[in-house]
Write a protein that holds these residues in place. Structure first.
Motif, PDB file in Angstrom:
ATOM      1  N   VAL A 160       0.833  -1.197   0.000  1.00  0.00           N
ATOM      2  CA  VAL A 160       0.000   0.000   0.000  1.00  0.00           C
ATOM      3  C   VAL A 160       0.873   1.254   0.000  1.00  0.00           C
ATOM      4  CG1 VAL A 160      -1.653   1.346   1.351  1.00  0.00           C
ATOM      5  CG2 VAL A 160      -1.968  -1.115   1.093  1.00  0.00           C
ATOM      6  N   SER A 163       2.170   1.403  -3.529  1.00  0.00           N
ATOM      7  CA  SER A 163       1.266   0.925  -4.572  1.00  0.00           C
ATOM      8  C   SER A 163       1.981  -0.068  -5.485  1.00  0.00           C
ATOM      9  CB  SER A 163       0.667   2.063  -5.404  1.00  0.00           C
ATOM     10  OG  SER A 163      -0.393   1.572  -6.209  1.00  0.00           O
ATOM     11  N   THR A 175      -1.897  -2.418  -6.693  1.00  0.00           N
ATOM     12  CA  THR A 175      -2.458  -2.362  -5.343  1.00  0.00           C
ATOM     13  C   THR A 175      -3.520  -1.268  -5.251  1.00  0.00           C
ATOM     14  OG1 THR A 175      -0.425  -3.190  -4.344  1.00  0.00           O
ATOM     15  CG2 THR A 175      -1.913  -1.961  -2.913  1.00  0.00           C
ATOM     16  N   ARG A 176      -3.248  -0.136  -5.862  1.00  0.00           N
ATOM     17  CA  ARG A 176      -4.161   1.017  -5.787  1.00  0.00           C
ATOM     18  C   ARG A 176      -5.583   0.645  -6.202  1.00  0.00           C
ATOM     19  NH1 ARG A 176      -3.088   6.199  -5.147  1.00  0.00           N
ATOM     20  NH2 ARG A 176      -0.854   5.955  -5.520  1.00  0.00           N
ATOM     21  N   VAL A 179      -7.511  -1.835  -3.326  1.00  0.00           N
ATOM     22  CA  VAL A 179      -7.798  -1.439  -1.949  1.00  0.00           C
ATOM     23  C   VAL A 179      -9.199  -0.839  -1.862  1.00  0.00           C
ATOM     24  CG1 VAL A 179      -7.147   0.081  -0.041  1.00  0.00           C
ATOM     25  CG2 VAL A 179      -5.367  -1.028  -1.406  1.00  0.00           C
ATOM     26  N   GLN A 209      -7.172   6.842  -1.403  1.00  0.00           N
ATOM     27  CA  GLN A 209      -6.173   7.069  -2.444  1.00  0.00           C
ATOM     28  C   GLN A 209      -5.078   8.035  -1.991  1.00  0.00           C
ATOM     29  OE1 GLN A 209      -5.930   5.329  -5.229  1.00  0.00           O
ATOM     30  NE2 GLN A 209      -7.721   4.168  -4.572  1.00  0.00           N
ATOM     31  N   ILE A 212      -2.586   5.705  -0.119  1.00  0.00           N
ATOM     32  CA  ILE A 212      -1.902   4.733  -0.979  1.00  0.00           C
ATOM     33  C   ILE A 212      -0.771   5.444  -1.715  1.00  0.00           C
ATOM     34  CG2 ILE A 212      -2.113   3.155  -2.945  1.00  0.00           C
ATOM     35  CD1 ILE A 212      -5.061   2.790  -2.169  1.00  0.00           C
TER      36      ILE A 212
END
Length: 491
Positions: A160, A163, A175-176, A179, A209, A212
């Motif tokens: 995280v 990302s 990853t972004r 989540v 966001q 992240i």
């Protein structure tokens, strides 16, 4: 970008008094000797570095809380005494983002092990200290998988923070995109959940966001809610060999411009030097030429859709110079090919037997797919001109490639860093980014103004100042102005 001239250096004695007071309060929490570490040798061994070639720095202590609430308590103590904190995951980063250059206290997230599945909503709450492979192993018992696939098997908190993505971005995203929500401890020690776990929400700013990719500079990510995907039971793959790296890249670009098969999971590339090193290290016998590796997945037991999609990709690749296209059914040949790709870093470390085990500068950039062939070709030519080995392993369908630069001597290192800088500068000039998935840390921070421009950077730095006014959360990292303040205050 801030008035650095007004920043005053604190007297050493005053700083030491603050540190001592914070350590005394943390000791009173009785976390246990293994979870409150002040021994200099242990701190140097485990907390002074990451997997990068950046210089070490030893903190004054490390704490290992096992709940989000304990993290919050530690953060409140550090905030009270204005002691710098560096959140740390598995330490697999390669841009120095978790090296505690400001000293202070490392917050080790390894013991944050929450694992709570919500199968009806196809998601899972995971503690920041759970490794990617462990999450996938647990999810598989329920018929699900977690999409992003970094080769380094990091903690999910670290994923995280940067990302991270890996080799399955083509199908599942970074990853972004995976989540759904976060539980974060702020620099003041408050605990917040960034959003409700729902399909959509228009209830305010999207804080998920914001955190992240913030690399521990805005708070400590303690728990993550990830989306899950149903497991695809069957797979097959392909090895596609080309005469040049340029042809290999152009073939992938052509495939992306057309209709990417829905069963395609991975599309990775190694250049000739990368394949040669992989064969030497892994004992494989792949053709030593630029190569694209493919993997297809489905739930069709007979795998007819996998083979049909292989034929579709093959037709495109043949038009762009593929000289060999080998279909690999599920089994040892497929596993061996992908193991070679996963071992790129170790292969680079062992790439020159005459020099023995080498250190490696590992860098990545990402460019628009339309400029990818040009960027990769120019990189290879640059290295050839300098007579430096150029090992490229690439998430090629994402426009993201990694250059691995082995070095043994100080002179090699200096030359390697200069080449890395040229790769990054070139990528930005082509409309790309300084890093696709490794993050900024301290290694890429000096390139950020070039990529984003002054106004963009000032917005980021104002957010940092608003959320962390005392600059105690991972100071000296990520923001250009932080580098100046860090050098002024801490060195």
């Amino acid at each position: 970008m801030g008035d650095v001239k007004e920043f005053e250096v604190e007297p050493f004695a005053a700083r030491q008094a603050r540190y001592k007071a914070a350590l005394t309060e943390i000791a009173a929490l009785n976390l246990g000797p293994k979870n409150f570490i002040t021994d200099a040798a242990t701190l140097r061994k485990w907390y002074s570095r990451d997997k990068s070639s950046h210089a070490r720095a030893v903190p004054v202590a490390a704490v290992r809380p096992d709940t989000t609430e304990k993290v919050a308590t530690v953060v409140k103590i550090c905030a009270k005494h204005k002691v710098p904190m560096t959140p740390r995951g598995a330490g697999t980063g390669i841009e120095g983002g978790c090296i505690p250059y400001a000293g202070g206290i490392v917050i080790d997230t390894e013991l944050l092990k929450r694992l709570e599945f919500d199968l009806e909503n196809a998601c899972v709450w995971v503690g920041a200290g759970v490794r990617k492979a462990a999450l996938n192993k647990a999810a598989a018992k329920h018929g699900f998988l977690f999409g992003p696939d970094p080769s380094s098997d990091p903690f999910v908190g670290g994923m995280v923070a940067c990302s991270g993505s890996g080799m399955c971005t083509l199908r599942y995203g970074t990853t972004r995109e995976n989540v759904l929500s976060l539980r974060v401890v702020t620099p003041a020690g408050d605990v917040l959940q960034t959003r409700q776990v729902v399909r959509k929400s228009s209830a305010g700013l999207e804080l998920t966001q914001l955190y992240i990719g913030s690399e521990g500079t805005l708070g400590v990510v303690c728990e993550v809610c990830f989306r899950l995907f149903p497991i695809q039971k069957y797979n097959a793959g392909a090895v596609c060999v080309f005469d040049s790296t340029t042809s290999a890249v152009k073939a992938v670009v052509a495939m992306k411009e057309g209709d990417v098969p829905h069963t395609l999971l991975r599309c990775e590339m190694m250049n000739k030097e990368g394949v040669t090193a992989a064969n030497s290290f892994s004992g494989t016998h792949l053709p030593e030429a630029p190569m694209v590796l493919l993997e297809f997945v489905s739930n069709d037991r007979r795998r007819r859709d996998l083979y049909n999609d292989f034929k579709k990709v093959s037709a495109v690749f043949k038009k762009h110079g593929a000289r060999e296209l080998r279909y690999l059914k599920d089994g040892k040949a497929l596993d061996s090919a992908w193991e070679s790709r996963r071992n790129c870093l170790f292969s680079a470390m062992h790439s020159d037997k005459a020099k023995g085990l080498q250190h490696v500068i590992t860098t990545d950039v990402c460019v628009p797919i339309s400029r990818l062939a040009e960027c990769v070709t120019a990189t290879e030519e640059d290295f050839k001109k300098e007579k430096v080995p150029c090992l490229i392993c690439a998430h090629i369908s994402d426009g993201n490639f990694h250059a691995l630069i082995p070095y043994k001597s100080a002179e090699d290192f200096k030359r390697g860093r200069a080449l890395e800088s040229r790769i990054v500068t070139r990528a930005v000039q082509m409309g790309g980014t300084v890093s696709g998935e490794h993050g900024v840390g301290v290694g890429k921070v000096h390139h950020l103004v070039h990529e984003h421009g002054k106004a963009h950077i000032e917005v980021q730095e104002r957010i940092k100042k608003a959320l962390d006014p005392d600059n105690i959360m991972n100071p000296g990292c990520f923001y250009p102005i932080q580098q100046v303040l860090f050098r002024t205050a801490h060195l």
